[in-house]
Design a protein around this motif. Structure first.
Motif, PDB file in Angstrom:
ATOM      1  N   CYS A   1       0.824  -1.208   0.000  1.00 26.87           N
ATOM      2  CA  CYS A   1       0.000   0.000   0.000  1.00 26.87           C
ATOM      3  C   CYS A   1       0.861   1.262   0.000  1.00 26.87           C
ATOM      4  O   CYS A   1       0.541   2.241  -0.684  1.00 26.87           O
ATOM      5  CB  CYS A   1      -0.940  -0.006   1.201  1.00 26.87           C
ATOM      6  N   GLU A   2       1.949   1.238   0.753  1.00 29.32           N
ATOM      7  CA  GLU A   2       2.852   2.387   0.752  1.00 29.32           C
ATOM      8  C   GLU A   2       3.442   2.593  -0.646  1.00 29.32           C
ATOM      9  O   GLU A   2       3.558   3.730  -1.132  1.00 29.32           O
ATOM     10  CB  GLU A   2       3.989   2.178   1.769  1.00 29.32           C
ATOM     11  N   PHE A   3       3.802   1.509  -1.306  1.00 31.43           N
ATOM     12  CA  PHE A   3       4.386   1.610  -2.636  1.00 31.43           C
ATOM     13  C   PHE A   3       3.372   2.187  -3.619  1.00 31.43           C
ATOM     14  O   PHE A   3       3.693   3.091  -4.404  1.00 31.43           O
ATOM     15  CB  PHE A   3       4.864   0.236  -3.113  1.00 31.43           C
ATOM     16  N   LEU A   4       2.153   1.677  -3.593  1.00 27.58           N
ATOM     17  CA  LEU A   4       1.127   2.159  -4.516  1.00 27.58           C
ATOM     18  C   LEU A   4       0.808   3.631  -4.287  1.00 27.58           C
ATOM     19  O   LEU A   4       0.434   4.344  -5.220  1.00 27.58           O
ATOM     20  CB  LEU A   4      -0.138   1.314  -4.375  1.00 27.58           C
TER      21      LEU A   4
ATOM     22  N   ARG B   1      11.001  -3.307  -0.702  1.00 29.63           N
ATOM     23  CA  ARG B   1      12.147  -2.429  -0.446  1.00 29.63           C
ATOM     24  C   ARG B   1      12.963  -2.248  -1.732  1.00 29.63           C
ATOM     25  O   ARG B   1      13.354  -1.136  -2.077  1.00 29.63           O
ATOM     26  CB  ARG B   1      13.016  -3.009   0.670  1.00 29.63           C
ATOM     27  N   SER B   2      13.211  -3.339  -2.448  1.00 31.47           N
ATOM     28  CA  SER B   2      13.954  -3.255  -3.696  1.00 31.47           C
ATOM     29  C   SER B   2      13.206  -2.404  -4.717  1.00 31.47           C
ATOM     30  O   SER B   2      13.796  -1.547  -5.391  1.00 31.47           O
ATOM     31  CB  SER B   2      14.206  -4.658  -4.257  1.00 31.47           C
ATOM     32  N   ARG B   3      11.889  -2.620  -4.814  1.00 27.43           N
ATOM     33  CA  ARG B   3      11.082  -1.844  -5.754  1.00 27.43           C
ATOM     34  C   ARG B   3      11.087  -0.358  -5.384  1.00 27.43           C
ATOM     35  O   ARG B   3      11.168   0.510  -6.258  1.00 27.43           O
ATOM     36  CB  ARG B   3       9.643  -2.375  -5.763  1.00 27.43           C
TER      37      ARG B   3
ATOM     38  N   LEU C   1      17.069  10.092 -11.330  1.00 25.54           N
ATOM     39  CA  LEU C   1      17.535  10.172 -12.711  1.00 25.54           C
ATOM     40  C   LEU C   1      16.650  11.097 -13.537  1.00 25.54           C
ATOM     41  O   LEU C   1      17.132  11.772 -14.455  1.00 25.54           O
ATOM     42  CB  LEU C   1      17.576   8.770 -13.326  1.00 25.54           C
ATOM     43  N   GLU C   2      15.365  11.146 -13.221  1.00 29.36           N
ATOM     44  CA  GLU C   2      14.468  12.087 -13.908  1.00 29.36           C
ATOM     45  C   GLU C   2      14.875  13.527 -13.603  1.00 29.36           C
ATOM     46  O   GLU C   2      14.852  14.386 -14.498  1.00 29.36           O
ATOM     47  CB  GLU C   2      13.024  11.834 -13.489  1.00 29.36           C
TER      48      GLU C   2
ATOM     49  N   SER D   1      14.343   1.239  -6.365  1.00 30.86           N
ATOM     50  CA  SER D   1      14.391   1.438  -7.817  1.00 30.86           C
ATOM     51  C   SER D   1      13.562   2.650  -8.227  1.00 30.86           C
ATOM     52  O   SER D   1      13.977   3.438  -9.091  1.00 30.86           O
ATOM     53  CB  SER D   1      13.882   0.189  -8.537  1.00 30.86           C
ATOM     54  N   ALA D   2      12.401   2.812  -7.598  1.00 33.94           N
ATOM     55  CA  ALA D   2      11.547   3.961  -7.915  1.00 33.94           C
ATOM     56  C   ALA D   2      12.228   5.272  -7.517  1.00 33.94           C
ATOM     57  O   ALA D   2      12.164   6.270  -8.247  1.00 33.94           O
ATOM     58  CB  ALA D   2      10.203   3.820  -7.214  1.00 33.94           C
TER      59      ALA D   2
END
Length: 234
Positions: A152-155, A176-178, A188-189, A181-182
Motif C-alpha cells: 500500500c505504501e508503494f502504490l 524495499r527493492s522496488r 535520474l528524472e 528502484s523507484a
C-alpha cells in the motif's frame, strides 16, 4: 573517518560532504551515501553530480535488498518478479515472459506481473496477448493494507517510508527493492531535466550501465558525443 570528523567541524562544507558521500558509496555503505547525497541535492539542486550519486545509492540499495531476498527465498515469486523486471529492462522480453509466468505460478496475485507480461508481449509484436494481460492486471484485487502495508505504501508513492521499516520477510525485501528502484528513477528524472550537457548525459550513461540497461547507456553516450563531438574520451 577523517571526512566525517571534518564535516562535523564544518557541516556547511559541500566539497567535504560530496567526498564523504562518494566514499560511503565506494565502501558499500549505500544508505549513508544516500543520506549525504540527499543533503547535497537540497543544497545544490541544479548540480548534476549529486543527483547521479543519489540515484546510484538507491540502485545499490535496491541490489542489496535483492541479494538478501535471493538468500532468504530463492524460489519465491518475489525473486522471480525482480528477475523478470530486470530482464525486461535489459531488452530480453522472452526471458522476461518466462520469469513473469513463473512468478505468477508461485504468487498468482502478484501485482505488476501481468503488466510486465503485457509489456513483453508488446515488445515482441503480440498486441492481442498484451491486451489480455492488461485486462488481467486490472483484475488484480486491491491489497489488504493491514496485511500488506508495504504494498500500500508503494502504490501511494511513499517510497521513503518503506525504507524506514524492517525488511525481514521476502515480501518486505521485494517492496524495499522496488521502492529503491523507484527512488533511483526519480533522481535520474531530476538529472535528465537539468539543462542538456555532455556531463549530464555521461552521468545518465553510467547510471544506466550499472542497472544493466546497456541500450540506454549507449543512447546517453551518443547524446554526449553530439554535444562534445571532439571529445576522444567519450
Amino acid at each position: 573517518a577523517p571526512l566525517e570528523r571534518f564535516l562535523r567541524a564544518e557541516p556547511g562544507n559541500r566539497d567535504a560532504r560530496s567526498e564523504l558521500a562518494s566514499a560511503y558509496l565506494q565502501s558499500a555503505r549505500a544508505a549513508d551515501a544516500a543520506e549525504q547525497f540527499r543533503a547535497l541535492t537540497a543544497q545544490l539542486p541544479n548540480e548534476p553530480k549529486p543527483w547521479q550519486g543519489l540515484a546510484l545509492s538507491y540502485i545499490a540499495l535496491s541490489q542489496e535488498a535483492f541479494r538478501r531476498l535471493e538468500a532468504l527465498a530463492p524460489q519465491s515469486g518475489y525473486r522471480l518478479m525482480l528477475l523478470a523486471r530486470s530482464a525486461l529492462d535489459r531488452g530480453q522480453p522472452r526471458s522476461a515472459m518466462r520469469l513473469f509466468r513463473e512468478a505468477l505460478e508461485k504468487t498468482p496475485d502478484l501485482r505488476g506481473a501481468h503488466a510486465g507480461l503485457a509489456a513483453a508481449y508488446r515488445r515482441t509484436a503480440h498486441p492481442d496477448l498484451a491486451a489480455g494481460e492488461d485486462e488481467r492486471e486490472r483484475k488484480v484485487p486491491r491489497p489488504n493494507c493491514a496485511a500488506h502495508p508495504l504494498e500500500c505504501e508503494f502504490l501511494a508513492g511513499r517510497y521513503e517510508r518503506i525504507l524506514t521499516t524492517s525488511a525481514g520477510s521476502a515480501e518486505a525485501l521485494y517492496w524495499r527493492s522496488r521502492a529503491c528502484s523507484a527512488l533511483a528513477d526519480q533522481s535520474l528524472e531530476r538529472l535528465a531535466a537539468l539543462p542538456p550537457s555532455s556531463a549530464v548525459h555521461e552521468l545518465l550513461a553510467e547510471a544506466a550501465r550499472l542497472r544493466g540497461d546497456l541500450d540506454a547507456a549507449i543512447a546517453q553516450w551518443d547524446a554526449a558525443l553530439k554535444l562534445s563531438p571532439g571529445d576522444r574520451r567519450i
